[in-house]
Design an enzyme around this catalytic site. Structure first.
Site, mmCIF file in Angstrom:
data_model
loop_
_atom_site.group_PDB
_atom_site.id
_atom_site.type_symbol
_atom_site.label_atom_id
_atom_site.label_comp_id
_atom_site.label_asym_id
_atom_site.label_seq_id
_atom_site.Cartn_x
_atom_site.Cartn_y
_atom_site.Cartn_z
ATOM 1 N N ARG A 83 1.047 -1.235 -0.095
ATOM 2 C CA ARG A 83 0.115 -0.007 -0.142
ATOM 3 C C ARG A 83 0.933 1.140 -0.065
ATOM 4 O O ARG A 83 0.492 2.153 0.561
ATOM 5 C CB ARG A 83 -0.915 0.095 1.173
ATOM 6 C CG ARG A 83 -2.049 -1.209 1.288
ATOM 7 C CD ARG A 83 -2.864 -0.985 0.271
ATOM 8 N NE ARG A 83 -3.972 -1.822 0.341
ATOM 9 C CZ ARG A 83 -4.903 -1.633 1.372
ATOM 10 N NH1 ARG A 83 -5.315 -0.505 2.183
ATOM 11 N NH2 ARG A 83 -6.110 -2.581 1.254
ATOM 12 N N ARG A 91 -3.398 7.213 0.323
ATOM 13 C CA ARG A 91 -3.645 8.142 1.045
ATOM 14 C C ARG A 91 -2.537 8.958 2.100
ATOM 15 O O ARG A 91 -2.727 10.258 2.298
ATOM 16 C CB ARG A 91 -5.021 8.156 1.876
ATOM 17 C CG ARG A 91 -6.306 8.120 1.025
ATOM 18 C CD ARG A 91 -7.340 7.470 1.670
ATOM 19 N NE ARG A 91 -7.125 6.298 2.139
ATOM 20 C CZ ARG A 91 -7.889 5.313 2.878
ATOM 21 N NH1 ARG A 91 -9.037 5.982 3.415
ATOM 22 N NH2 ARG A 91 -7.524 4.117 3.412
ATOM 23 N N ARG A 113 -7.253 12.060 -6.130
ATOM 24 C CA ARG A 113 -8.559 11.809 -5.493
ATOM 25 C C ARG A 113 -9.728 12.938 -5.088
ATOM 26 O O ARG A 113 -10.938 12.590 -5.109
ATOM 27 C CB ARG A 113 -8.442 10.797 -4.286
ATOM 28 C CG ARG A 113 -7.791 9.451 -4.761
ATOM 29 C CD ARG A 113 -8.731 8.381 -4.981
ATOM 30 N NE ARG A 113 -9.580 7.808 -4.078
ATOM 31 C CZ ARG A 113 -10.962 8.074 -3.598
ATOM 32 N NH1 ARG A 113 -11.319 8.924 -4.399
ATOM 33 N NH2 ARG A 113 -11.352 7.734 -2.516
ATOM 34 N N ASP A 153 -6.946 -3.165 -7.490
ATOM 35 C CA ASP A 153 -7.454 -3.320 -6.171
ATOM 36 C C ASP A 153 -7.800 -5.090 -6.462
ATOM 37 O O ASP A 153 -7.903 -5.405 -7.636
ATOM 38 C CB ASP A 153 -8.788 -3.061 -5.851
ATOM 39 C CG ASP A 153 -9.006 -3.142 -4.242
ATOM 40 O OD1 ASP A 153 -8.524 -2.338 -3.385
ATOM 41 O OD2 ASP A 153 -9.754 -4.124 -3.915
ATOM 42 N N TYR A 177 -14.720 -11.777 0.888
ATOM 43 C CA TYR A 177 -15.409 -10.558 0.654
ATOM 44 C C TYR A 177 -16.564 -10.785 -0.037
ATOM 45 O O TYR A 177 -17.850 -10.172 0.186
ATOM 46 C CB TYR A 177 -14.735 -9.387 -0.410
ATOM 47 C CG TYR A 177 -13.696 -8.760 0.462
ATOM 48 C CD1 TYR A 177 -13.964 -7.743 1.222
ATOM 49 C CD2 TYR A 177 -12.072 -8.844 0.186
ATOM 50 C CE1 TYR A 177 -13.075 -6.844 1.985
ATOM 51 C CE2 TYR A 177 -11.291 -8.270 1.192
ATOM 52 C CZ TYR A 177 -11.728 -7.237 1.888
ATOM 53 O OH TYR A 177 -10.881 -6.285 2.427
HETATM 54 O O1 CP3 Z 1 0.087 0.541 -3.311
HETATM 55 C C1 CP3 Z 1 -0.597 -0.224 -3.628
HETATM 56 O O2 CP3 Z 1 -0.182 -1.237 -2.624
HETATM 57 C C2 CP3 Z 1 -0.912 -0.712 -4.774
HETATM 58 C C3 CP3 Z 1 -2.530 -0.688 -5.009
HETATM 59 C C4 CP3 Z 1 -3.673 -1.491 -3.889
HETATM 60 C C5 CP3 Z 1 -4.423 -1.144 -3.337
HETATM 61 N N1 CP3 Z 1 -5.161 -2.309 -2.672
HETATM 62 C C6 CP3 Z 1 -5.041 0.293 -3.524
HETATM 63 C C7 CP3 Z 1 -6.132 0.810 -2.713
HETATM 64 C C8 CP3 Z 1 -3.250 -2.928 -3.552
HETATM 65 C C9 CP3 Z 1 -2.014 -3.996 -3.986
HETATM 66 C C10 CP3 Z 1 -4.408 -3.248 -2.970
HETATM 67 C C11 CP3 Z 1 -4.753 -4.548 -2.348
HETATM 68 C C12 CP3 Z 1 -5.750 -4.914 -1.488
HETATM 69 N N2 CP3 Z 1 -7.142 -4.317 -1.375
HETATM 70 C C13 CP3 Z 1 -5.969 -5.841 -0.482
HETATM 71 C C14 CP3 Z 1 -4.693 -6.745 -0.043
HETATM 72 C C15 CP3 Z 1 -3.564 -5.819 0.638
HETATM 73 C C16 CP3 Z 1 -4.029 -5.652 2.089
HETATM 74 O O3 CP3 Z 1 -3.979 -4.567 2.455
HETATM 75 O O4 CP3 Z 1 -4.049 -6.536 2.983
HETATM 76 C C17 CP3 Z 1 -6.955 -5.918 0.328
HETATM 77 C C18 CP3 Z 1 -7.626 -6.698 1.474
HETATM 78 C C19 CP3 Z 1 -8.003 -4.765 -0.516
HETATM 79 C C20 CP3 Z 1 -9.220 -4.492 -0.230
HETATM 80 C C21 CP3 Z 1 -9.565 -3.140 0.181
HETATM 81 N N3 CP3 Z 1 -9.353 -2.099 -0.967
HETATM 82 C C22 CP3 Z 1 -9.374 -2.428 1.264
HETATM 83 C C23 CP3 Z 1 -9.166 -3.129 2.702
HETATM 84 C C24 CP3 Z 1 -9.226 -1.130 1.113
HETATM 85 C C25 CP3 Z 1 -9.028 0.019 2.166
HETATM 86 C C26 CP3 Z 1 -10.040 0.703 2.895
HETATM 87 C C27 CP3 Z 1 -9.579 2.064 3.350
HETATM 88 O O5 CP3 Z 1 -10.058 3.155 2.789
HETATM 89 O O6 CP3 Z 1 -8.906 1.993 4.198
HETATM 90 C C28 CP3 Z 1 -9.489 -0.842 -0.384
HETATM 91 C C29 CP3 Z 1 -9.375 0.457 -0.756
HETATM 92 C C30 CP3 Z 1 -7.991 1.002 -1.575
HETATM 93 N N4 CP3 Z 1 -7.258 -0.060 -2.191
HETATM 94 C C31 CP3 Z 1 -7.415 2.107 -1.120
HETATM 95 C C32 CP3 Z 1 -6.202 1.996 -1.968
HETATM 96 C C33 CP3 Z 1 -5.049 3.065 -2.300
HETATM 97 C C34 CP3 Z 1 -7.944 3.313 -0.638
HETATM 98 C C35 CP3 Z 1 -9.002 3.916 -1.449
HETATM 99 C C36 CP3 Z 1 -9.176 5.281 -1.643
HETATM 100 O O7 CP3 Z 1 -8.478 6.199 -2.119
HETATM 101 O O8 CP3 Z 1 -10.163 5.664 -0.858
#
Ligand code: CP3
Length: 345
Positions: free
Chosen positions: A24, A28, A37, A73, A149
């Protein structure tokens, strides 16, 4: 193709410096991400190759990490197959109509990456040009985490419905997990053919399973994915949170490297991961919020505990938290590059 410390470390080949990237790393914590965003939803960023490319590049510039990870994602492939969902800020993916019956599973047809993930693969192609020698990591969600999910409808505390299907309706479970394995494998193969040079399979929530349940109901499907990638010349990483009791089994799934969360000291993790399989991790993400001196001290402890492992990649124990000061992570990268020691394999 040029070689890199990251790719060599991931393969257990000789390299000069301990490589580092952060799960990640895009997102943000970076003002430049928040600025994008402001005008675009998460879904828009993922679906627009120029924007997805830009946000993938942001942490590479800001932190000086040794690898980029594709901005997308884990739920993007199932969304492309028509599963209605929304990514909600602070929560994550929320499924419009969670999977409850056998009939729901038929909502998942086979994925064709070129066709169904065209914008994502276009992002990969743009990134390969933009990144030069810095490798791009492709990724997918592992079947258990995706199933959780789809079945729970969103994040979960105890994964009760998921584990109930696993036990009470093994036929539906097998069907769902087999379809998800195909979807993830095809996603990763598509990303690699577009130019990704390593892959990570995220089984973020597999730690909810006991080792017995993991071995019987989860491992076979993750194994299908790693076996299905074997003919491609890319190192494969496997990661889960709260996976301390599963590290040996996750290695059995067949990755080149197993990711370790912050709960298991790396010297202990090393005894649970078989010789020949690498290790990635595991600085506690929260330490960045305690300030730079604490973060540096903790990073040194991680390096000490990985003590010259010839097959090791520095990372966090989970993802970068949004409240992180990027300057602290920059200092961690510099410290790892300056002080990380690699012993010959
Ligand atoms: O920088 C990176 O890692 C690349 C992009 C990436 C995202 N999600 C972007 C994202 C990757 C590799 C993921 C994988 C992902 N998504 C996982 C596996 C990694 C982990 O953290 O265990 C999981 C479980 C998800 C599902 C998911 N999507 C979650 C739990 C969230 C976060 C919710 C939050 O707001 O905290 C997302 C959304 C998400 N995916 C964001 C990002 C940058 C935040 C979105 C935003 O801009 O609002």
């Amino acid at each position: 193709m040029t070689s890199s410390d990251f790719l060599n470390a991931a393969r257990g080949l000789p390299h000069d410096r301990v490589p580092v990237w952060f799960m990640r790393q895009a997102g943000r914590a970076l003002a430049e991400y928040r600025a994008i965003r402001e005008n675009h939803s998460f879904a828009e960023v993922v679906a627009t190759p120029e924007l997805a490319c830009e946000v993938t590049m942001q942490p590479v510039r800001r932190y000086g990490v040794d690898a980029a990870i594709l901005f997308s994602d884990i739920v993007t492939p199932v969304e492309a197959l028509g599963v209605g969902l929304e990514i909600r800020a602070g929560i994550g993916p929320v499924i419009d109509e969670p999977f409850r019956t056998r009939a729901d599973i038929d909502r998942l047809r086979a994925l064709d990456a070129e066709e169904d993930l065209a914008p994502v693969l276009e992002t990969v192609r743009l990134l390969v040009k933009e990144l030069g020698d810095t490798p791009l990591i492709g990724f997918a969600g592992a079947p258990f985490t995706l199933a959780s999910y789809l079945i729970e409808g969103g994040p979960s505390k105890n994964y009760a419905r998921t584990k109930a299907m696993m036990k009470a309706d093994p036929e539906s479970w097998d069907l769902l997990m087999t379809r998800l394995a195909q979807i993830s494998l095809e996603t990763l193969r598509g990303q690699v053919s577009a130019g990704a040079r390593a892959v990570q399979l995220f089984d973020s929530w597999a730690g909810a399973c006991s080792p017995q349940d993991y071995a019987k109901h989860v491992l076979p499907y993750s194994k299908l994915i790693f076996n299905g990638l074997r003919d491609l010349d890319v190192p494969r990483i496997h990661f889960g949170v709260a996976s301390g009791e599963l590290l040996g089994l996750m290695a059995e799934a067949g990755p080149d490297v197993v990711g370790v969360d912050w709960r298991v000291p790396l010297d202990a993790a090393r005894t649970r991961i078989p010789e020949g399989t690498g290790m990635q991790g595991n600085l506690d993400s929260t330490i960045a919020l305690a300030g730079v001196e604490h973060a540096k001290e903790a990073a040194r402890d991680v390096l000490r505990r990985s003590a010259g492992h010839p097959h090791y990649i520095f990372n966090l124990g989970h993802g970068v938290l949004p409240a992180t000061d990027p300057g602290v992570l920059r200092e961690v990268v510099d410290l790892v590059h300056a002080e990380g020691v690699v012993n010959a394999a």
